[in-house]
Design an enzyme around this catalytic site. Structure first.
Site, PDB file in Angstrom:
ATOM      1  N   ARG A  40      -7.224   7.641   5.454  1.00  0.00           N
ATOM      2  CA  ARG A  40      -6.800   7.909   4.079  1.00  0.00           C
ATOM      3  C   ARG A  40      -7.745   7.266   3.082  1.00  0.00           C
ATOM      4  NH1 ARG A  40      -0.743   6.631   2.830  1.00  0.00           N
ATOM      5  NH2 ARG A  40      -1.628   7.305   0.863  1.00  0.00           N
ATOM      6  N   ARG A  50       7.857  -0.192  -4.600  1.00  0.00           N
ATOM      7  CA  ARG A  50       6.947   0.491  -5.509  1.00  0.00           C
ATOM      8  C   ARG A  50       7.637   1.483  -6.459  1.00  0.00           C
ATOM      9  NH1 ARG A  50       1.611   1.954  -2.180  1.00  0.00           N
ATOM     10  NH2 ARG A  50       0.695   1.802  -4.228  1.00  0.00           N
ATOM     11  N   CYS A  78       7.356   2.584   0.220  1.00  0.00           N
ATOM     12  CA  CYS A  78       6.453   2.838   1.330  1.00  0.00           C
ATOM     13  C   CYS A  78       6.342   1.569   2.139  1.00  0.00           C
ATOM     14  CB  CYS A  78       5.099   3.319   0.851  1.00  0.00           C
ATOM     15  SG  CYS A  78       4.117   2.016   0.148  1.00  0.00           S
ATOM     16  N   ASP A  81      -5.510  -5.596  -2.205  1.00  0.00           N
ATOM     17  CA  ASP A  81      -6.122  -4.662  -1.245  1.00  0.00           C
ATOM     18  C   ASP A  81      -7.163  -5.322  -0.344  1.00  0.00           C
ATOM     19  OD1 ASP A  81      -4.524  -2.679  -2.244  1.00  0.00           O
ATOM     20  OD2 ASP A  81      -6.078  -1.748  -3.492  1.00  0.00           O
ATOM     21  N   LYS A 125     -11.901   5.295  -3.807  1.00  0.00           N
ATOM     22  CA  LYS A 125     -10.671   6.094  -3.679  1.00  0.00           C
ATOM     23  C   LYS A 125      -9.791   5.939  -4.917  1.00  0.00           C
ATOM     24  CE  LYS A 125      -7.083   4.357  -1.179  1.00  0.00           C
ATOM     25  NZ  LYS A 125      -5.794   4.292  -1.897  1.00  0.00           N
ATOM     26  N   ASN A 126      -9.556   4.694  -5.318  1.00  0.00           N
ATOM     27  CA  ASN A 126      -8.583   4.472  -6.388  1.00  0.00           C
ATOM     28  C   ASN A 126      -9.115   4.782  -7.785  1.00  0.00           C
ATOM     29  OD1 ASN A 126      -6.742   3.882  -4.465  1.00  0.00           O
ATOM     30  ND2 ASN A 126      -6.779   1.650  -4.761  1.00  0.00           N
ATOM     31  N   ILE A 133       1.723  -9.293  -5.178  1.00  0.00           N
ATOM     32  CA  ILE A 133       1.856  -7.955  -5.777  1.00  0.00           C
ATOM     33  C   ILE A 133       2.923  -7.117  -5.059  1.00  0.00           C
ATOM     34  CG2 ILE A 133       0.634  -5.833  -6.433  1.00  0.00           C
ATOM     35  CD1 ILE A 133      -0.486  -8.225  -7.891  1.00  0.00           C
TER      36      ILE A 133
HETATM   37  N1  EPU Z   1       5.696  -1.730 -10.299  1.00  0.00           N
HETATM   38  C1  EPU Z   1       6.933  -1.655 -10.900  1.00  0.00           C
HETATM   39  N2  EPU Z   1       7.198  -0.566 -11.702  1.00  0.00           N
HETATM   40  C2  EPU Z   1       6.289   0.420 -11.925  1.00  0.00           C
HETATM   41  C3  EPU Z   1       5.037   0.325 -11.315  1.00  0.00           C
HETATM   42  C4  EPU Z   1       4.758  -0.770 -10.505  1.00  0.00           C
HETATM   43  O1  EPU Z   1       7.767  -2.523 -10.712  1.00  0.00           O
HETATM   44  O2  EPU Z   1       6.614   1.377 -12.647  1.00  0.00           O
HETATM   45  C5  EPU Z   1       5.363  -2.891  -9.444  1.00  0.00           C
HETATM   46  C6  EPU Z   1       5.046  -2.484  -7.996  1.00  0.00           C
HETATM   47  O3  EPU Z   1       6.197  -2.349  -7.219  1.00  0.00           O
HETATM   48  C7  EPU Z   1       4.158  -3.632  -7.552  1.00  0.00           C
HETATM   49  C8  EPU Z   1       3.403  -4.004  -8.829  1.00  0.00           C
HETATM   50  O4  EPU Z   1       4.171  -3.464  -9.903  1.00  0.00           O
HETATM   51  O5  EPU Z   1       4.941  -4.709  -7.153  1.00  0.00           O
HETATM   52  C9  EPU Z   1       1.984  -3.472  -8.919  1.00  0.00           C
HETATM   53  O6  EPU Z   1       1.947  -2.109  -8.549  1.00  0.00           O
HETATM   54  P1  EPU Z   1       0.924  -1.081  -9.180  1.00  0.00           P
HETATM   55  O7  EPU Z   1       1.682  -0.056  -9.956  1.00  0.00           O
HETATM   56  O8  EPU Z   1      -0.187  -1.779  -9.863  1.00  0.00           O
HETATM   57  O9  EPU Z   1       0.363  -0.370  -7.869  1.00  0.00           O
HETATM   58  P2  EPU Z   1      -0.081   1.137  -7.794  1.00  0.00           P
HETATM   59  O10 EPU Z   1      -0.648   1.536  -9.097  1.00  0.00           O
HETATM   60  O11 EPU Z   1       0.999   1.960  -7.201  1.00  0.00           O
HETATM   61  C10 EPU Z   1      -2.578   0.749  -7.132  1.00  0.00           C
HETATM   62  C11 EPU Z   1      -3.464   1.106  -5.971  1.00  0.00           C
HETATM   63  C12 EPU Z   1      -3.040   0.310  -4.748  1.00  0.00           C
HETATM   64  C13 EPU Z   1      -3.171  -1.180  -5.089  1.00  0.00           C
HETATM   65  C14 EPU Z   1      -2.330  -1.518  -6.327  1.00  0.00           C
HETATM   66  C15 EPU Z   1      -2.472  -2.951  -6.801  1.00  0.00           C
HETATM   67  C16 EPU Z   1      -4.045   3.387  -6.477  1.00  0.00           C
HETATM   68  C17 EPU Z   1      -3.940   4.834  -6.141  1.00  0.00           C
HETATM   69  N3  EPU Z   1      -3.356   2.537  -5.728  1.00  0.00           N
HETATM   70  O12 EPU Z   1      -1.246   1.075  -6.729  1.00  0.00           O
HETATM   71  O13 EPU Z   1      -3.941   0.631  -3.708  1.00  0.00           O
HETATM   72  O14 EPU Z   1      -2.737  -1.970  -4.013  1.00  0.00           O
HETATM   73  O15 EPU Z   1      -2.704  -0.649  -7.415  1.00  0.00           O
HETATM   74  O16 EPU Z   1      -3.786  -3.230  -7.104  1.00  0.00           O
HETATM   75  O17 EPU Z   1      -4.774   3.016  -7.378  1.00  0.00           O
HETATM   76  C18 EPU Z   1      -4.687   0.796  -1.474  1.00  0.00           C
HETATM   77  O18 EPU Z   1      -5.727   1.339  -1.890  1.00  0.00           O
HETATM   78  O19 EPU Z   1      -4.572   0.396  -0.284  1.00  0.00           O
HETATM   79  C19 EPU Z   1      -3.562   0.616  -2.382  1.00  0.00           C
HETATM   80  C20 EPU Z   1      -2.328   0.419  -1.945  1.00  0.00           C
END
Ligand code: EPU
Length: 417
Positions: free
Chosen positions: A397, A122, A117, A305, A22-23, A327
């Protein structure tokens, strides 16, 4: 609303094939926006999040075709609306991945700000800051990110926090920028490497993906390509944890153990017997699991995850496990549901102390997010009696036909309305 009813107590046995990740699929679908020529993807998982991303791209004007084989072809020769509206972004935060590619290709983009969320706040400040560093003019009004740039400019950008979709967004945007972009403190997740592979197949010049320093040399134009989405490492890990928890014996096919070495190490520590080949993993569980401590962190450490699914496993362990989530600030909501099944877990801040109990007992529980749902499925599989999981739409999802795959391994699960 659908529910899952699980009769616990069956050890999983047999072979299962994992779906595409998915990711990896979500950012790679957005990569289609970068080229006027078609991008054809195979191994695309059939998931609600993927369908949502496809409708988002469809609304922008992309033409899409699905073949019987499951391959999806996306044609972005025309982009009519470089817009990701609130209605879709609110159902799937990954819609933010359209921002970088739209801006790079169209010179403008309007993407709804994803709110917080269930698992945390996030924010997307790093996505915005990075694009600004590349010369984009961005204003945030009425809950929308409005971005403009005649052409993005290569730059050096260091992330303040490691972000997976932030790295992906900037990497995609940089492929069409003028000059060289260096991303420091980049995320190293395997999904980023898969996206880089797809971008390179489209003619992008990307090096260093998989390390914390990614260098992208911008080009004028990307071309069409074909790409196979990598196997889902979290689905793989979920089957491994479920098998270990039930004391089963399962071969997980079509996967890649390298992407989940940290999970395999922890499952072994918890007593699972695991053997790997290039594309398959055999896992055997025997008796009660052993306690094991886990601390989530960016790749290559133990993934957030898999935290919930691992907690379901050690809920029945001999001994006490300490599980720390680093995280997301609110990713322990499965704890109160596991307690309904008889688990002995205390949470302080983002640390859970799990005192293993000999048996879990079936109960009615509620899924709160995707991985929490998977955790409850595993707990239901090992609990005595019947467990009913409500709000199963979270599961749909991110897992393709999970109950069918588990039933084929001998689980007794049915979906009811
Ligand atoms: N963060 C910030 N600022 C930003 C972006 C992130 O402070 O601009 C913080 C977030 O709040 C969090 C941390 O950085 O505390 C890491 O978040 P990240 O941005 O890496 O998460 P994401 O990219 O939104 C992806 C996966 C998630 C997975 C996380 C961590 C996708 C579509 N989603 O989310 O997947 O948990 O990386 O590995 O790739 C899931 O599949 O169940 C899922 C939630």
């Amino acid at each position: 609303m659908d529910k899952l009813v699980i009769e616990g107590g069956q050890a999983l046995a047999g072979e299962v094939r994992v779906s595409g990740a998915k990711n990896a699929a979500l950012p790679i679908l957005c990569a289609a926006l970068l080229s006027p020529e078609p991008l054809t993807l195979s191994n695309v998982p059939r998931l609600n999040d993927v369908r949502t991303m496809q409708s988002l791209l469809g609304q922008m004007g992309l033409r899409q075709e699905s073949a019987a084989s499951g391959a999806v072809s996306l044609d972005a020769s025309r982009i009519d609306w470089p817009l990701a509206p609130y209605e879709l972004v609110k159902t799937m935060r990954a819609s933010i991945l359209a921002l970088g590619p739209l801006l790079a290709r169209c010179g403008e983009a309007r993407v709804s700000l994803p709110g917080g969320c269930a698992i945390g706040l996030r924010p997307v400040d790093q996505h915005v800051k990075g694009l600004q560093a590349m010369g984009a003019e961005i204003d945030l009004t009425h809950g929308y990110i409005n971005a403009r740039a005649i052409r993005l400019k290569g730059t050096r950008f260091a992330f303040d926090v490691v972000t997976v979709t932030g790295t992906e967004n900037l990497m995609m945007a940089a492929t069409l920028a003028d000059g060289v972009t260096t991303l420091e403190n980049a995320a190293r997740e395997p999904e980023i490497v898969d996206l880089a592979r797809c971008l390179i197949a489209m003619g992008a010049r990307v090096s260093g993906a998989g390390s914390d320093r990614i260098v992208i040399e911008g080009v004028d134009r990307l071309h069409g390509a074909t790409h196979a989405i990598m196997p889902d490492r979290i689905e793989t890990g979920t089957f491994l944890a479920a098998t270990a928890a039930t004391g089963g014996d399962v071969v997980v096919n079509g996967t890649d153990w390298h992407a989940l070495a940290a999970v395999i190490d922890k499952l072994r520590e918890a007593g699972a017997d695991i053997a790997t080949t290039e594309s398959a993993i055999r896992v055997r569980g025997d008796g009660r699991p052993r306690a094991a401590n886990v601390r989530t962190a960016p790749f290559p450490a133990f993934p957030t995850d898999m935290q919930a699914q691992f907690m379901a496993l050690v809920a029945r362990a001999e001994g006490t496990s300490v599980i720390t989530e680093t995280i997301f600030e609110n990713r322990m909501m499965h704890v109160q549901e596991l307690r309904r099944l008889g688990a002995d877990i205390e949470v302080e801040g983002n640390t859970a102390v799990v005192r293993g109990v000999e048996r879990l007992t079936g109960a009615n529980v509620m899924a709160t997010d995707l991985r929490a749902s998977a955790c409850l499925v595993i707990a239901g599989l090992v609990a005595d009696g019947e467990t009913t999981i409500d709000r199963i739409y979270h599961l749909d999802r991110g897992y393709e036909r999970i109950e069918d795959k588990l039933c084929a391994l001998g689980a007794r699960i049915r979906r009811v309305q």
